[in-house]
Write a protein that holds these residues in place. Sequence first.
Motif, PDB file in Angstrom:
ATOM      1  N   VAL A  77     -14.652  -0.286  -6.868  1.00 35.74           N
ATOM      2  CA  VAL A  77     -15.475  -0.070  -5.883  1.00 35.74           C
ATOM      3  C   VAL A  77     -15.063  -1.309  -4.846  1.00 35.74           C
ATOM      4  CG1 VAL A  77     -17.745  -0.624  -4.889  1.00 35.74           C
ATOM      5  CG2 VAL A  77     -17.515   0.958  -6.751  1.00 35.74           C
ATOM      6  N   LEU A  78     -14.909  -2.471  -5.579  1.00 39.65           N
ATOM      7  CA  LEU A  78     -14.474  -3.675  -4.570  1.00 39.65           C
ATOM      8  C   LEU A  78     -13.133  -3.396  -4.194  1.00 39.65           C
ATOM      9  CD1 LEU A  78     -15.723  -6.599  -6.780  1.00 39.65           C
ATOM     10  CD2 LEU A  78     -16.384  -5.704  -4.666  1.00 39.65           C
ATOM     11  N   LEU A  79     -12.162  -2.819  -4.879  1.00 44.19           N
ATOM     12  CA  LEU A  79     -10.776  -2.546  -4.449  1.00 44.19           C
ATOM     13  C   LEU A  79     -10.976  -1.670  -3.241  1.00 44.19           C
ATOM     14  CD1 LEU A  79      -8.710  -1.765  -7.619  1.00 44.19           C
ATOM     15  CD2 LEU A  79      -8.501  -3.363  -6.108  1.00 44.19           C
ATOM     16  N   ILE A  80     -11.720  -0.897  -2.900  1.00 41.21           N
ATOM     17  CA  ILE A  80     -11.585  -0.145  -1.613  1.00 41.21           C
ATOM     18  C   ILE A  80     -12.539  -0.806  -0.604  1.00 41.21           C
ATOM     19  CG2 ILE A  80     -11.394   2.147  -2.844  1.00 41.21           C
ATOM     20  CD1 ILE A  80     -14.283   2.817  -2.363  1.00 41.21           C
ATOM     21  N   GLY A  81     -12.984  -2.038  -0.952  1.00 42.23           N
ATOM     22  CA  GLY A  81     -13.492  -2.647   0.176  1.00 42.23           C
ATOM     23  C   GLY A  81     -14.966  -2.372   0.193  1.00 42.23           C
ATOM     24  N   TYR A 280      -5.547   1.323  -4.208  1.00 44.68           N
ATOM     25  CA  TYR A 280      -5.049   0.143  -3.475  1.00 44.68           C
ATOM     26  C   TYR A 280      -5.073   0.287  -2.068  1.00 44.68           C
ATOM     27  CZ  TYR A 280      -4.597  -2.095  -7.901  1.00 44.68           C
ATOM     28  OH  TYR A 280      -5.169  -2.747  -9.217  1.00 44.68           O
ATOM     29  N   ALA A 281      -4.253   1.699  -1.699  1.00 43.15           N
ATOM     30  CA  ALA A 281      -4.018   1.736  -0.219  1.00 43.15           C
ATOM     31  C   ALA A 281      -5.280   1.965   0.577  1.00 43.15           C
ATOM     32  CB  ALA A 281      -3.040   3.031  -0.304  1.00 43.15           C
ATOM     33  N   VAL A 282      -6.209   2.390   0.169  1.00 46.41           N
ATOM     34  CA  VAL A 282      -7.453   2.939   0.784  1.00 46.41           C
ATOM     35  C   VAL A 282      -8.026   1.361   1.229  1.00 46.41           C
ATOM     36  CG1 VAL A 282      -9.653   3.523   0.740  1.00 46.41           C
ATOM     37  CG2 VAL A 282      -7.962   5.164   0.124  1.00 46.41           C
ATOM     38  N   GLY A 283      -8.016   0.554   0.175  1.00 52.28           N
ATOM     39  CA  GLY A 283      -8.738  -0.443   0.224  1.00 52.28           C
ATOM     40  C   GLY A 283      -7.554  -1.823   1.388  1.00 52.28           C
ATOM     41  N   ASN A 285      -5.676  -0.671   3.869  1.00 57.28           N
ATOM     42  CA  ASN A 285      -5.516  -0.073   5.015  1.00 57.28           C
ATOM     43  C   ASN A 285      -5.790   1.217   5.087  1.00 57.28           C
ATOM     44  OD1 ASN A 285      -5.074   0.698   7.779  1.00 57.28           O
ATOM     45  ND2 ASN A 285      -3.141  -0.492   7.855  1.00 57.28           N
ATOM     46  N   ALA A 286      -7.216   1.428   5.203  1.00 55.70           N
ATOM     47  CA  ALA A 286      -7.692   3.087   5.083  1.00 55.70           C
ATOM     48  C   ALA A 286      -6.902   3.834   6.210  1.00 55.70           C
ATOM     49  CB  ALA A 286      -9.015   2.955   5.380  1.00 55.70           C
ATOM     50  N   GLU A 287      -6.613   3.515   7.318  1.00 55.33           N
ATOM     51  CA  GLU A 287      -6.081   4.310   8.280  1.00 55.33           C
ATOM     52  C   GLU A 287      -4.620   4.690   8.123  1.00 55.33           C
ATOM     53  OE1 GLU A 287      -6.988   6.063  10.630  1.00 55.33           O
ATOM     54  OE2 GLU A 287      -5.117   6.608  11.802  1.00 55.33           O
ATOM     55  N   ALA A 288      -4.021   3.823   7.324  1.00 61.66           N
ATOM     56  CA  ALA A 288      -2.615   3.952   7.059  1.00 61.66           C
ATOM     57  C   ALA A 288      -2.668   4.999   5.779  1.00 61.66           C
ATOM     58  CB  ALA A 288      -1.955   2.501   6.424  1.00 61.66           C
TER      59      ALA A 288
ATOM     60  N   ASN B 100       4.746   1.217  -0.278  1.00 61.59           N
ATOM     61  CA  ASN B 100       4.268   1.673   1.289  1.00 61.59           C
ATOM     62  C   ASN B 100       5.557   2.802   1.408  1.00 61.59           C
ATOM     63  OD1 ASN B 100       2.437   0.259   3.258  1.00 61.59           O
ATOM     64  ND2 ASN B 100       3.068  -1.281   1.898  1.00 61.59           N
ATOM     65  N   MET B 101       6.741   2.787   1.106  1.00 61.23           N
ATOM     66  CA  MET B 101       7.506   3.659   1.593  1.00 61.23           C
ATOM     67  C   MET B 101       7.502   5.075   1.072  1.00 61.23           C
ATOM     68  SD  MET B 101      11.230   1.587   1.920  1.00 61.23           S
ATOM     69  CE  MET B 101      12.312   2.861   2.214  1.00 61.23           C
ATOM     70  N   PHE B 102       6.807   5.059  -0.275  1.00 61.71           N
ATOM     71  CA  PHE B 102       6.637   6.396  -0.750  1.00 61.71           C
ATOM     72  C   PHE B 102       4.865   6.851  -0.789  1.00 61.71           C
ATOM     73  CE2 PHE B 102      10.502   5.384  -2.272  1.00 61.71           C
ATOM     74  CZ  PHE B 102      10.920   6.506  -2.730  1.00 61.71           C
ATOM     75  N   LEU B 103       4.133   6.152   0.045  1.00 55.80           N
ATOM     76  CA  LEU B 103       2.836   6.210   0.041  1.00 55.80           C
ATOM     77  C   LEU B 103       2.450   7.914   0.379  1.00 55.80           C
ATOM     78  CD1 LEU B 103       0.246   4.641  -0.569  1.00 55.80           C
ATOM     79  CD2 LEU B 103       0.033   4.254   1.966  1.00 55.80           C
TER      80      LEU B 103
END
Lengths: 408, 250
Positions: A77-81, A280-283, A285-288, B100-103
């Motif tokens: 849960v912390l990982l997604i902020g 990790y990505a959602v935590g 930069n959720a928009e990215a 990032n490149m493969f996200l």
Amino acid sequence: MSTTQVSEAGTIKQAAQDYWAKVKTGDIGPLAAILGLVVLCIVFGSMSPVFLTQGNFANLLTQAAAVIVIAMGLVFVLLIGEIDLSAGYASGVCSAVLVILVTKKDQPWFVALAAAIVVGCVLGYLIGVLVARLGIPSFVVTLASFLAFQGILLLLAGEGGTIRIEDKTVLAIENSNLSVTASWIFYIVVSAIYFLAGLSRINSRRKAGLKTELKKLWLIKTLALIGASGLAVLTLNLERSNNPDLVSLKGIPYVVPLILAILIVGTFVLDRTAFGRHIYAVGGNAEAARRAGINVKRIRIACFMICSGLSAIAGLIFASRQNSVSPTTGGSSTLLYAVGAAVIGGTSLFGGKGKMRDAILGGLVVAVIDNGMGLLGYAAGIKFIVTGLVLLTSASVDAISRRGVANS
Amino acid sequence: MSQPILQLKAINKSFGPVHVLHNVDLTVEKGKVTALVGDNGAGKSTLIKCIAGIYTPESGEFIFEGNNVEIDGPRAATSLGIEVVYQDLALCDNLDIVHNMFLGREKKRNKVLNEHEMESLARKTLDGLSVRTVKSIRQKVASLSGGQRQTVAIARSVLWNSKVVILDEPTAALGVAQTEQVLNLVKRLAENGLAVILISHNLNDVFEVADSIAALHLGRMAAQIDKSKIAPQQVIELITTGKSESAGVK
Ligand SMILES: Nc1ncnc2c1ncn2[C@@H]1O[C@H](COP(=O)(O)OP(=O)(O)OP(=O)(O)O)[C@@H](O)[C@H]1O
Ligand SMILES: [Mg+2]
């Protein structure tokens, strides 16, 4: 960069420089928590004759177990902020479900445990849906569910307040140990697998022509870990009963392999699967993440489900430790200790940074403070203040390192 | 001259009562950089969002490699080989360059991430674009400079056998040296055979890299002209007034 560079990452000195560069971007790694743990053990060991005994060591592990498992769930849960303030009482509710099914409905322990985990996941799903789909801040949702779960637990535990559990398997988790031989076999097998897995990772990267970690450094780290855990097993295999003729107490408590299993599965999910990468990505930069085609809402809901699902396993540990469930199971300082454990271990409150092992390292730090200060006769008030200060220090390190990155 | 890879014909797009794009035509060719210029609010971002499938225009045609196509969503655009690098970078600071490149499109083997393949492919792509400024592709994006981040975002867009790469103001936040790096990268994309659409407010940049310049004025395509046939002063006239007598656009 040319492809001739198939080598390792230079020398130890260079590795130290790389590490320092990482520290400057806010990535301290597990070193801080490990050092803290060592210092605490030395301090308490020198002040209390009991602290460094085999009996207290085993006690420490079983004391820390439930908080560690909740903290491992909180890492997701912390990982997604986000935050889950209700994880403690979620474990209480699941514990009650488990105990009631075993004691009052005569279900076997595994059916009860499965039901408790399902209940945990449903609770997490509800929280996740409210946060991800309705956009209510997790702080508010889980504050509300903190109260609600406390209420559910109170209703489940009933007027009498305590429901006892006598199932042997459930009680064994916190109260029984692997035999000495089994402990050593367990240790040797796990160490060998860990060692070989690391070796094959390095070798396969080499074969693929990719830059590898410095082998010497890997060897030092791996052997240090294997050595330290060997020492721990040795200690646990000593007789720690006050009255060995009556009842012998030695070996690894069953809860240790249980936590190790969660650690391995969780780490695998986070590091090796696309799902973990997306967390990790959602935590980060959720928009990215959304633009990259990741279903951000689904990830959020899943993380809350994992958190509450693991709370159910913590509920099992509570039931085993207390031989019962009561309206305070998973309450009082449990949740705060668990959040503290994750953060002290190195998981960021801002999302995007954290590992399963953080929960274990931080959980041990919290347990050592609690246990050590208890042995020295300090009042509970002092323990809370010290634990609070340690948590504050870790959170400051987290915040400052983040600012350091933003400024660079 | 070869057939253009992408042609837009008479695109119209409104947001409720606001008619933003009026009968916009655009021609994009392989191996060429097409610059899209226009004042703030001219409709540049709206136009590329139509190409990327984020908006659906009310009317108009998309002709991709000679065929009429429907771009009814981001996935449709991606599957045609159209990639967009947005104005605000869509990178995750906490992940490394490879991640990032493969996200969102990770390479897997039996459900498990195939890090080796991803790392090798990322390396190859960056080498192919002659990117030498990043020390390690396993470093976190947080530690990169603005130009390096832009480089990663652009490299990501070419990883997928893309044919058209759209860059929305890639140099907006960059200093002189880093702008130069990114512009070189843009040229290299075109040299590698990609069709590039570059949105920029900076005419120096536009004249440095573009082959063709398309000027939007209040949602209408004022003109699309070969760079060799127009001077910066005339482009400014097109941007501000929508016409330029001297360039023959009335
Ligand atoms: N989602 C929307 N809803 C309503 N109007 C919009 C929307 N998006 C854009 N517009 C309007 O469309 C017009 C064109 O906007 P657009 O963002 O395409 O301009 P631009 O050329 O990219 O400008 P800039 O150079 O500032 O980025 C503007 O007047 C804007 O207000
Ligand atoms: Mg724009």
